[in-house]
Design a protein around this motif. Structure first.
Motif, PDB file in Angstrom:
ATOM      1  N   GLN A 119       1.081  -0.955  -0.196  1.00 40.41           N
ATOM      2  CA  GLN A 119       0.431  -0.086  -0.177  1.00 40.41           C
ATOM      3  C   GLN A 119       1.265   0.771  -0.141  1.00 40.41           C
ATOM      4  O   GLN A 119       0.690   2.244  -0.676  1.00 40.41           O
ATOM      5  CB  GLN A 119      -1.192   0.543   1.163  1.00 40.41           C
ATOM      6  CG  GLN A 119      -1.683  -0.854   1.514  1.00 40.41           C
ATOM      7  CD  GLN A 119      -3.254  -0.889  -0.093  1.00 40.41           C
ATOM      8  OE1 GLN A 119      -3.262   0.269  -0.172  1.00 40.41           O
ATOM      9  NE2 GLN A 119      -3.523  -1.103  -0.322  1.00 40.41           N
TER      10      GLN A 119
ATOM     11  N   GLN B 265       2.310   1.518  -3.176  1.00 44.05           N
ATOM     12  CA  GLN B 265       1.298   1.950  -4.370  1.00 44.05           C
ATOM     13  C   GLN B 265       1.454   3.680  -4.210  1.00 44.05           C
ATOM     14  O   GLN B 265       1.277   4.459  -5.520  1.00 44.05           O
ATOM     15  CB  GLN B 265       0.092   1.381  -4.107  1.00 44.05           C
ATOM     16  CG  GLN B 265      -0.933   1.851  -5.123  1.00 44.05           C
ATOM     17  CD  GLN B 265      -2.511   1.478  -4.573  1.00 44.05           C
ATOM     18  OE1 GLN B 265      -2.928   0.861  -5.827  1.00 44.05           O
ATOM     19  NE2 GLN B 265      -2.704   1.696  -3.977  1.00 44.05           N
ATOM     20  N   GLU B 266       1.259   4.211  -3.126  1.00 44.29           N
ATOM     21  CA  GLU B 266       1.517   6.241  -2.679  1.00 44.29           C
ATOM     22  C   GLU B 266       2.703   6.138  -2.940  1.00 44.29           C
ATOM     23  O   GLU B 266       2.485   8.179  -2.795  1.00 44.29           O
ATOM     24  CB  GLU B 266       0.260   6.424  -1.777  1.00 44.29           C
ATOM     25  CG  GLU B 266       1.007   6.044  -0.057  1.00 44.29           C
ATOM     26  CD  GLU B 266       0.093   6.681   0.825  1.00 44.29           C
ATOM     27  OE1 GLU B 266       0.857   7.615   1.388  1.00 44.29           O
ATOM     28  OE2 GLU B 266      -1.031   6.718   0.022  1.00 44.29           O
TER      29      GLU B 266
ATOM     30  N   ALA C  27       2.826   8.423   5.808  1.00 39.73           N
ATOM     31  CA  ALA C  27       1.646   8.728   5.665  1.00 39.73           C
ATOM     32  C   ALA C  27       0.725   9.417   5.746  1.00 39.73           C
ATOM     33  O   ALA C  27       0.025  10.002   6.000  1.00 39.73           O
ATOM     34  CB  ALA C  27       1.603   7.288   5.087  1.00 39.73           C
TER      35      ALA C  27
ATOM     36  N   LEU D 133      -4.715   4.053   4.683  1.00 34.60           N
ATOM     37  CA  LEU D 133      -4.629   3.935   3.114  1.00 34.60           C
ATOM     38  C   LEU D 133      -5.752   2.872   2.506  1.00 34.60           C
ATOM     39  O   LEU D 133      -5.292   2.897   1.623  1.00 34.60           O
ATOM     40  CB  LEU D 133      -2.841   2.654   3.396  1.00 34.60           C
ATOM     41  CG  LEU D 133      -2.338   3.459   3.975  1.00 34.60           C
ATOM     42  CD1 LEU D 133      -1.227   2.461   5.482  1.00 34.60           C
ATOM     43  CD2 LEU D 133      -0.994   3.905   3.153  1.00 34.60           C
TER      44      LEU D 133
ATOM     45  N   SER E 183      -5.206  14.125  -0.274  1.00 36.71           N
ATOM     46  CA  SER E 183      -3.850  11.875  -0.979  1.00 36.71           C
ATOM     47  C   SER E 183      -3.967  11.621  -1.191  1.00 36.71           C
ATOM     48  O   SER E 183      -3.696  10.898  -1.519  1.00 36.71           O
ATOM     49  CB  SER E 183      -3.450  12.120   1.244  1.00 36.71           C
ATOM     50  OG  SER E 183      -4.752  12.407   1.398  1.00 36.71           O
TER      51      SER E 183
ATOM     52  N   LYS F  35      -3.067   9.357  -4.563  1.00 35.05           N
ATOM     53  CA  LYS F  35      -3.182   8.443  -4.235  1.00 35.05           C
ATOM     54  C   LYS F  35      -3.491   7.349  -5.913  1.00 35.05           C
ATOM     55  O   LYS F  35      -3.431   6.538  -6.208  1.00 35.05           O
ATOM     56  CB  LYS F  35      -3.120   7.211  -3.468  1.00 35.05           C
ATOM     57  CG  LYS F  35      -3.191   5.899  -2.932  1.00 35.05           C
ATOM     58  CD  LYS F  35      -3.606   5.598  -1.929  1.00 35.05           C
ATOM     59  CE  LYS F  35      -4.473   4.000  -1.697  1.00 35.05           C
ATOM     60  NZ  LYS F  35      -5.023   3.404  -0.901  1.00 35.05           N
ATOM     61  N   ARG F  36      -4.657   8.051  -6.114  1.00 37.72           N
ATOM     62  CA  ARG F  36      -5.044   7.783  -7.420  1.00 37.72           C
ATOM     63  C   ARG F  36      -4.825   7.636  -8.605  1.00 37.72           C
ATOM     64  O   ARG F  36      -4.819   6.845  -9.409  1.00 37.72           O
ATOM     65  CB  ARG F  36      -6.567   8.374  -6.973  1.00 37.72           C
ATOM     66  CG  ARG F  36      -7.870   7.695  -6.114  1.00 37.72           C
ATOM     67  CD  ARG F  36      -8.973   7.196  -6.665  1.00 37.72           C
ATOM     68  NE  ARG F  36      -9.196   9.330  -6.811  1.00 37.72           N
ATOM     69  CZ  ARG F  36      -9.927  10.765  -5.774  1.00 37.72           C
ATOM     70  NH1 ARG F  36      -9.881  10.364  -4.932  1.00 37.72           N
ATOM     71  NH2 ARG F  36     -10.064  11.236  -6.801  1.00 37.72           N
TER      72      ARG F  36
END
Length: 355
Positions: free
Chosen positions: A147, A150-151, A172, A192, A209, A213-214
Motif C-alpha cells: 500500500q 502504491q502511493e 503517510a 491507506l 492525498s 494516490k489514485r
C-alpha cells in the motif's frame, strides 16, 4: 440480593484484572475490538509468525473501505490476500480476486462469525487489519508495504518492518493528519485503504492525498501499454502528434480530476504553460501525482511530460511517462537537477488543483 452484589463486584474485579493482564474474555470467534490507536494497545496477540512483536487486531473505525469481490483486481486485492494469509487462510497474492480468494474470504468470515458472502467489505477489512510496528514480519507487513509503495513511497517489499517502512508509515500518517507514530494501527490501515473518491478517517471529502494516490495508481497501472493501442487509448488519433501530453491528461481524468481542471493541449511544453496560467505550476518540491514538465513552458512543440509517482529523500523522482520509447514506461531515480529528456531539462511541475 447481598449475594448478587458480591458476585457483581467479583465479576467487575475480574474484568478489570483481565483487561490489565491482557486476558481474553470474549469468545475466540467474536469480531475483535481492541484499542482505537496502536499506541493505546499493549496486546501481544496476533497471528503467530506473521504480525510480529506487539501486533494486535485492529478496531472498527469510521472509514470508507474498498469493497472487493470476485473479479476485482489490483493492489488492494493483493493486500487482502496477504492479510488473509496472515490470518491463517493462505492464498497467493496475485492481485486477482478469483475463486481461491473467494473461498479464503468465506473461510475467514466464518471463523469470525461474519456473514460469509465472500465480499471484503468494512467488517471483513476491520477483522483482517492488524496493528504493525517496527520489528514485525510476515505477510501482513508485506500488505502494508504494498500500500505504501502504491502511493509513491520508495521501500523494499520484503515483509520486514524496518526503518524504511517506519519512515514511510510516518509520512503517510502526516499526510492524512494522523498521529505520526510510525505504527500502523486501525486508522492508518483505513486511511491507506480508503476507497477512491471517499474521505479518509478524519479528513474531508475530496482528500488531496487520496486524489494523488489514485493518480499514482492509475499511472502505474498503464506501464507497458505500447503503440499502437497506447495512443489510441489516450489520444484516439496517432497520426499527427506524440501522446505524452494526452497520457498525463487521461491519467488525471481517469483518477477523478474534474475535466475542467485538466490540461487540454497535446503539446508537452504547453502543459507547463497551462499550469502557469492556472496557478498550478511550481519549479521545485514535486509530489506524487504531479505532472513533471521537461522544457520551458511554451506554446511550442518539443519537450516531454510524465506523472510523478515517487519522490525520494535525496530529491530524485520516479515517473510514469506516456510515449517514452513508444510505450508507457516507468522511469526510476531521475535527478531533476541534472537529467535531460529529449534534450530538455525539468522546468517544473503542475499539481492537480486543491491537492
Amino acid at each position: 440480593m447481598i449475594l448478587s452484589r458480591s458476585l457483581s463486584r467479583a465479576l467487575s474485579r475480574a474484568v478489570v484484572t483481565a483487561a490489565l493482564t491482557g486476558a481474553v474474555l470474549a469468545p475466540a470467534a467474536a469480531v475483535p475490538s481492541f484499542a482505537d490507536t496502536a499506541s493505546a494497545s499493549r496486546a501481544t496477540a496476533g497471528t503467530a509468525g506473521t504480525a510480529g512483536p506487539g501486533a494486535a487486531r485492529a478496531t472498527t473505525v469510521a472509514a470508507s473501505w474498498p469493497a472487493l469481490r470476485q473479479g476485482s483486481r489490483g493492489v488492494d486485492v493483493s493486500t487482502a490476500q496477504d492479510l488473509l494469509a496472515a490470518a491463517g487462510h493462505p492464498v497467493g497474492a496475485d492481485g486477482t480476486f478469483g475463486p481461491a480468494t473467494t473461498r479464503a474470504v468465506k473461510g475467514f468470515q466464518k471463523s469470525r462469525r461474519l456473514t460469509a458472502d465472500g465480499v471484503v467489505g468494512p467488517r471483513t477489512w476491520t477483522a483482517l487489519a492488524v496493528t504493525l510496528r517496527p520489528g514485525a514480519e510476515g505477510r501482513a507487513v508485506k500488505a502494508l508495504q504494498r500500500q505504501l509503495v502504491q502511493e509513491g513511497h520508495r521501500l523494499a517489499v520484503d515483509s520486514v518492518f524496518g526503518a524504511g517502512t517506519g519512515s514511510a508509515v510516518r509520512a503517510a500518517q502526516r499526510a492524512r493528519g494522523l498521529s505520526a507514530d510510525g505504527v500502523a494501527g486501525a486508522r492508518t490501515w483505513a486511511a491507506l485503504l480508503a476507497a477512491p473518491g471517499s474521505p479518509a478517517p478524519g479528513r474531508p471529502s475530496g482528500d488531496p492525498s487520496a486524489l494523488r494516490k489514485r493518480i499514482v495508481a492509475t499511472a502505474r497501472g498503464q506501464v507497458g501499454v505500447a503503440e499502437p493501442s497506447g495512443c489510441r487509448t489516450y489520444l484516439r488519433d496517432c497520426a499527427r502528434t506524440a501522446w505524452c501530453a494526452a497520457f498525463v491528461s487521461w491519467t488525471w481524468r481517469k483518477a477523478g480530476v474534474p475535466s475542467a481542471a485538466v490540461p487540454k493541449t497535446l503539446v508537452a511544453r504547453e502543459v507547463g504553460l497551462w499550469g502557469q496560467r492556472n496557478g498550478l505550476f511550481h519549479r521545485t518540491h514535486p509530489k506524487p501525482g504531479d505532472i513533471v514538465v521537461w522544457g520551458a513552458p511554451a506554446a511550442r512543440t518539443g519537450g516531454h511530460v510524465g506523472i510523478v509517482v515517487a519522490v525520494h529523500a535525496d530529491g530524485r523522482v520516479d515517473t510514469v511517462d506516456g510515449n517514452y520509447g513508444d510505450k508507457v514506461a516507468l522511469r526510476k531515480n531521475i535527478d531533476p537537477r541534472t537529467a535531460r529528456t529529449r534534450s530538455h531539462a525539468v522546468s517544473g511541475y503542475v499539481s492537480p488543483r486543491g491537492a
